[in-house]
Design a protein around this motif. Structure first.
Motif, mmCIF file in Angstrom:
data_model
loop_
_atom_site.group_PDB
_atom_site.id
_atom_site.type_symbol
_atom_site.label_atom_id
_atom_site.label_comp_id
_atom_site.label_asym_id
_atom_site.label_seq_id
_atom_site.Cartn_x
_atom_site.Cartn_y
_atom_site.Cartn_z
ATOM 1 N N SER B 231 -24.538 81.488 55.240
ATOM 2 C CA SER B 231 -25.576 82.428 55.010
ATOM 3 C C SER B 231 -26.278 82.003 53.663
ATOM 4 C CB SER B 231 -25.086 83.754 55.063
ATOM 5 O OG SER B 231 -24.467 84.203 53.895
ATOM 6 N N ASN B 244 -23.278 89.957 50.226
ATOM 7 C CA ASN B 244 -22.860 88.885 50.956
ATOM 8 C C ASN B 244 -21.619 88.215 50.642
ATOM 9 O OD1 ASN B 244 -25.598 87.592 52.479
ATOM 10 N ND2 ASN B 244 -26.313 89.031 50.698
ATOM 11 N N ALA B 248 -18.312 87.573 53.300
ATOM 12 C CA ALA B 248 -17.546 86.062 53.375
ATOM 13 C C ALA B 248 -15.969 86.471 53.174
ATOM 14 C CB ALA B 248 -18.094 85.104 52.385
ATOM 15 N N LEU B 261 -21.869 80.207 51.364
ATOM 16 C CA LEU B 261 -22.843 81.045 51.050
ATOM 17 C C LEU B 261 -23.695 80.306 50.134
ATOM 18 C CD1 LEU B 261 -24.067 83.805 50.513
ATOM 19 C CD2 LEU B 261 -22.023 84.385 49.253
#
Lengths: 324, 366
Positions: B231, B244, B248, B261
């Protein structure tokens, strides 16, 4: 004592250390299912399972660095190079990371890792597969490097290497894997940094490591029977740490030295030993120190010429006769 | 896959609104005000430390390279704030921010820059090589991409030891073109390693802009070839970063799977402070980012708007951080250099522990 091959001696060392310490694991290309490119690791996967005997893809930089990272957290990886010649694609991991992390962290982090595999020429595989990088490694503070010549030494040094808290690079030899020798059945280790006088003599010191120590023993027999020269053979076994005392003791006794190694001559291991002898035993020398190394060129493919390029009993004998 | 195209211009992306949204979302929901203020304090401490170290460099007290983290603070602070007990962290050479975020003191960090014996590595590592293994911080690595297999190795060790932890392995956008990272991605996915590769994309690989050094963006998309979830997110918003990284880390903890990421951020200073900064971008480029996305200013205004802190409190935090940085420079100045005998200490475990030595022979050749 049992008579076993060099290959099996390394195998026993790995099996015993895997059984002794759950933090030890073996990783490398073809080490598990395929049983090792040279069958050194055969049987380990069956005995210890895939979590501890790990087949890695052809990614030396990846799995060597992974091993270094795992060792930072206290695991004891034994990472195989199919050939030491392949270490160059992982050089940043083994030279920058394995060697320097302890220092750069001010001693906060240890790297108890072993890198092992064969490092030799003489197998007709050309320049990319015939490297002997023990001199590169010995030139790197933070690393230790050993080059066992016999099954007995291979097992004892491998076990010591795995138990060591610093990174140890063990350089084996495909031409020695089939050699047999007496190996004790009990648990033993050979301290790193301890040379062995493999043949006592009075007239000249042949100082060597790895397969060249075996060649020196053969040369010594020829020198005794054909020329009446009684040569002493000092097998260094370990390059760093180095048994300076054994080197100097022998030279002080025989007053002559021939240094034999498969390294190319420029900045080879023998260059350092030469420097130590002239500095610490200069007055004992009755003749200049001679060196027998590989002929200074990339490894040639052509088989008869490669045999000329690497040290041989004939070249060792010739060097001895020049100064004895 | 939770890819979010990062094509918005700063004008289109309402940063303040986005911050408000992330402040209440998932992992950020229900954080107490004190903790929110701590994020601000940590970011400010990093910036004041970096500014003070820059002055020390300009005064000639620090040599070598100095890769400053100014502009990227929300990334390290956000990521570290999500870590749990068995989570570990490793990064490259722009490592001061991560060090302070995991709890290293300004004194030990500044003294290390000065090459002093009181530094975190006793003056042996320098700016690029901070380590704090007691805080699960494994460096501080100088070679671009060289730390990525180590990060996979840390994750491997956690899994081997059956710990429910993960490794946050940081790297820059420049490192995404180094071979060892791809080897690490393959190993991490093949062996289900709990590692999060965090690309701190500050737009420049030293002095080469993203568009001139890499083809195919977002960079994190490269993970697809290895069946790794990826992402992207913005790095100016500490809450968005937390959101985020939290996802993860949860993936790593719950299913032992890696993540890539990519966090879009920006550095205000040169690659290293000694490097020319005017060949590949303009002062206006830097100013534009500062004006619209400065992580500290945005968070400052947000805290006030939300009534979490008043301007005076935040001013006070700034003053304290400035003073702490000033004191750390004094500490560094007054600290001794390592003794000459220290050159050969910390090389081998064995020579540092002579009573437990098992090898024999010479280890040092002088």
């Amino acid at each position: 004592m049992a008579l076993i091959t060099y290959r099996d001696a390394v195998n026993q060392a790995l099996a015993e250390e895997l059984a002794r310490d759950p933090n030890v694991f073996v990783m490398g290309e073809e080490v598990g299912q395929y049983k090792g490119a040279y069958k050194v690791t055969r049987g380990l996967l069956e005995k210890f399972g895939p979590d501890r005997v790990i087949d890695a893809p052809i990614s030396e930089a990846g799995f060597c660095g992974l091993g270094v990272g795992a060792s930072m957290l206290g695991l004891r990886p034994v990472v195989e190079f199919m050939f030491w010649s392949f270490c160059y694609v992982a050089f940043d991991q083994v030279i920058n990371n394995a060697a320097n992390i302890r220092y750069m962290s001010g001693g906060l982090i240890n790297i108890p890792i072993v890198f092992r595999g064969p490092a030799n020429g003489g197998t007709n595989v050309g320049a990319t597969h015939s490297h002997t990088p023990e001199n590169f490694v010995a030139n790197t503070p933070g690393l230790k490097v050993v080059c066992p010549a016999t099954p007995h030494d291979a097992k004892g040094l491998m076990k010591a290497a795995i138990r060591d808290n610093d990174p140890v690079f063990v350089m084996e030899n495909t031409l020695l894997y089939g050699n047999e020798g007496e190996v004790p059945e009990d648990d033993y280790v050979i301290p790193l940094g301890k040379a062995e006088v493999k043949r006592e003599g009075t007239d000249i010191s042949l100082i060597a490591h790895g397969r060249c120590a075996i060649l020196c023993l053969e040369a010594a027999e020829a020198l005794a029977s054909e020329h009446g020269i009684n040569a002493e053979v000092v097998d260094l076994r370990s390059i760093r740490p180095l048994d300076e005392e054994a080197i100097l003791e022998s030279v002080k006794k025989t007053n002559r030295a021939v240094l034999v190694e498969e390294n190319k001559p420029f900045c080879g291991v023998a260059a350092q030993i030469c420097s130590i002898i002239q500095e610490k035993a200069f007055d004992y020398l009755d003749a200049p120190i001679k060196r027998v190394s590989s002929i200074d060129a990339p490894q040639i493919y052509s088989m008869p010429l490669e045999k000329l390029q690497i040290p041989s009993v004939e070249r060792i004998t010739e060097a001895v006769l020049e100064i004895a | 896959m939770s890819a979010k195209p990062n094509t918005e211009t700063p004008e289109e992306h309402d940063v303040a609104a986005s911050l408000r949204e992330y402040a209440k979302k998932g992992i950020n929901e229900g954080i107490d005000n004190k903790t929110r203020l701590d994020y601000y304090r940590e970011m400010v401490r990093i910036r004041r430390f970096e500014e003070r170290s820059l002055r020390a460099y300009q005064q000639g007290n620090i040599g070598g390279f100095l890769h400053l983290y100014i502009g990227q603070e929300a990334v390290a602070v956000g990521c570290v704030s999500v870590m749990k007990e068995d989570d570990h962290i490793i990064t490259a050479y722009r490592d001061h921010g991560h060090g302070l975020a995991v709890g290293m003191s300004m004194n030990e960090c500044m003294a290390e820059l000065y090459g002093k014996h009181t530094g975190c590595s006793k003056g042996k590592g320098g700016s690029m090589h901070y380590f704090a293994p007691d805080k699960n911080y494994w460096g501080g690595h100088g070679i671009v991409g060289g730390q990525t297999p180590l990060g996979a190795g840390i994750a491997f060790a956690l899994k081997y030891k059956k710990l429910k932890g993960a490794c946050l392995c940081f790297m820059g956008d420049g490192a995404t073109n180094q071979g060892p990272w791809y080897e690490s991605l393959n190993l991490a996915s093949l062996w289900d390693l709990p590692v999060v590769f965090i690309i701190e994309n500050n737009g420049y690989s030293m002095g080469t802009a993203l568009g001139r050094h890499s083809i195919g963006t977002p960079l994190a998309r490269r993970a697809e070839g290895y069946d790794i979830d990826w992402s992207t997110c913005y790095g100016h918003d500490v809450y968005e970063v937390r959101h985020n990284v939290g996802a993860a880390l949860e993936r790593a903890h719950e299913s032992s799977r890696p993540t890539v990421l990519e966090i879009m951020t920006y550095r205000y200073r040169g690659h290293s402070v000694a490097d020319a900064d005017d060949t590949y971008r303009t002062k206006q480029d830097i100013q534009d980012y500062k004006n619209t996305k400065d992580p500290i200013n945005l968070f400052h205004d947000h805290l006030i708007e939300e009534g979490i802190a008043d301007a005076d409190t935040l001013k006070q935090i700034n003053a304290e951080a400035k003073e702490e940085a000033e004191q750390s420079a004094k500490f560094a100045e007054q600290s001794p250099f390592p003794p000459e005998s220290d050159i050969q200490a910390d090389v081998y475990w064995e020579t540092d522990n002579p009573d437990e030595r098992t090898s024999e022979g010479t280890l040092f050749f002088n």
